[in-house]
Design an enzyme around this catalytic site. Sequence first.
Site, PDB file in Angstrom:
ATOM      1  N   GLU A 138       0.832  -1.201   0.000  1.00 18.63           N
ATOM      2  CA  GLU A 138       0.000   0.000   0.000  1.00 18.63           C
ATOM      3  C   GLU A 138       0.868   1.253   0.000  1.00 18.63           C
ATOM      4  O   GLU A 138       2.004   1.241   0.489  1.00 18.63           O
ATOM      5  CB  GLU A 138      -0.926   0.010   1.219  1.00 18.63           C
ATOM      6  CG  GLU A 138      -1.898  -1.161   1.258  1.00 18.63           C
ATOM      7  CD  GLU A 138      -2.867  -1.167   0.093  1.00 18.63           C
ATOM      8  OE1 GLU A 138      -3.184  -0.071  -0.429  1.00 18.63           O
ATOM      9  OE2 GLU A 138      -3.295  -2.252  -0.328  1.00 18.63           O
ATOM     10  N   GLU A 255      -2.849  -2.611  -9.829  1.00 25.20           N
ATOM     11  CA  GLU A 255      -3.766  -3.382 -10.665  1.00 25.20           C
ATOM     12  C   GLU A 255      -4.564  -2.518 -11.619  1.00 25.20           C
ATOM     13  O   GLU A 255      -5.105  -3.003 -12.616  1.00 25.20           O
ATOM     14  CB  GLU A 255      -4.721  -4.205  -9.789  1.00 25.20           C
ATOM     15  CG  GLU A 255      -5.869  -3.444  -9.149  1.00 25.20           C
ATOM     16  CD  GLU A 255      -5.446  -2.584  -7.963  1.00 25.20           C
ATOM     17  OE1 GLU A 255      -6.236  -1.708  -7.561  1.00 25.20           O
ATOM     18  OE2 GLU A 255      -4.327  -2.788  -7.436  1.00 25.20           O
TER      19      GLU A 255
END
Length: 362
Positions: A138, A255
């Site tokens: 993250e 992604e």
Amino acid sequence: MISASINQQHIILFLILIIFFLFSFIWYRSDFAHYNSECPEMIHKQDNGVQDKTSVKPNPTPTPKDTIVLVWNWPWGQQFALDKCTELGFPGCKLSTDRSLYGIADAVVIHHAAIGNKYALPQQPRPSFQRWVWFNLEPPLIVKNLEMMDNLFNATMTFRQDSDIFMPYGQIETMKEPQNFSIPKKSKLVSWVVSKWYPGVRRIAYYEELNKHVPIDVYGAKHMPLSVKDFHLTISQYKFYLAFENSIYRDYITEKLWPNAFGSWAVPVVLGTSRKNYEQFVPGDAFIHVDDFPSPKELADYLLELDKDDVKYQKYFKWRSRYYVKIGEGRPYQYCTVCAVIKKSPRYRVVHEIAKWFLKDV
């Protein structure tokens, strides 16, 4: 006489020490063998200590020659198979969630998101040979509690290229021979799938301005619904996909580019790190960067121009004759990679300040 007596005492003491060490070694080997015979019968437990009766996955039995990687916590609470390393090309690697192996584990992988306080970390001293691996995919916008990680870890596994274990969201691989390809039929223009609207981040403001000049179909939370099953079939109908990252941060390419845009055969319009940084991962003619245009209006004009010119539009697919997209391999592969890196790179280091290292480019 006194000297001879002292020498005899030394000899007796030396023999006693030898007997003690031999007995300790025999006891340790028998205890370890006994533990291995019992290990397959154990049931996985979730981090909260509650047995997971719906997904029982026995821990693989390690041998003294195996490199043992201890999965300290399940990433996002999602369990995965622990016996895939050999199948994935990592022989001699054993993953386990059994914390009683802590004292002999070669590495302990700790997923940052599950660590709310220091008590969620291993409480025993770290063996000198052991790696504590800080695992995080993250960006700084989301990651909390970095300061309490100081002077604890000696390995990092993140999307950053300067990590000890580099874990990108996807990769471009070269084909052995050039291949023909066909572009899916396109009947729509621009799409975007977004689940979280972080206030103040650049992508929201950019989208709102861009949408004034070109129509954008938005899917996700509070917008048009789109199931995982229908994702690629739906997005492949669009010529362009907004691969807008929630954070502008070095190497943070998620992604949104890899399976979302490339996997759907839509030309990605990226907003995130610099074009130069993107081109370290993907060909420069595979995407459109918002920074290439003075304003969202100029970008909108360019997209509308490509919509009317098939030859120019198709240039964004030429790279596919030479390269293919390799999406992240999933959790077992990630953890087995830890094992492989430890085997090849035994060097020891301490990350004194995780926050200073991870936030240095913010």
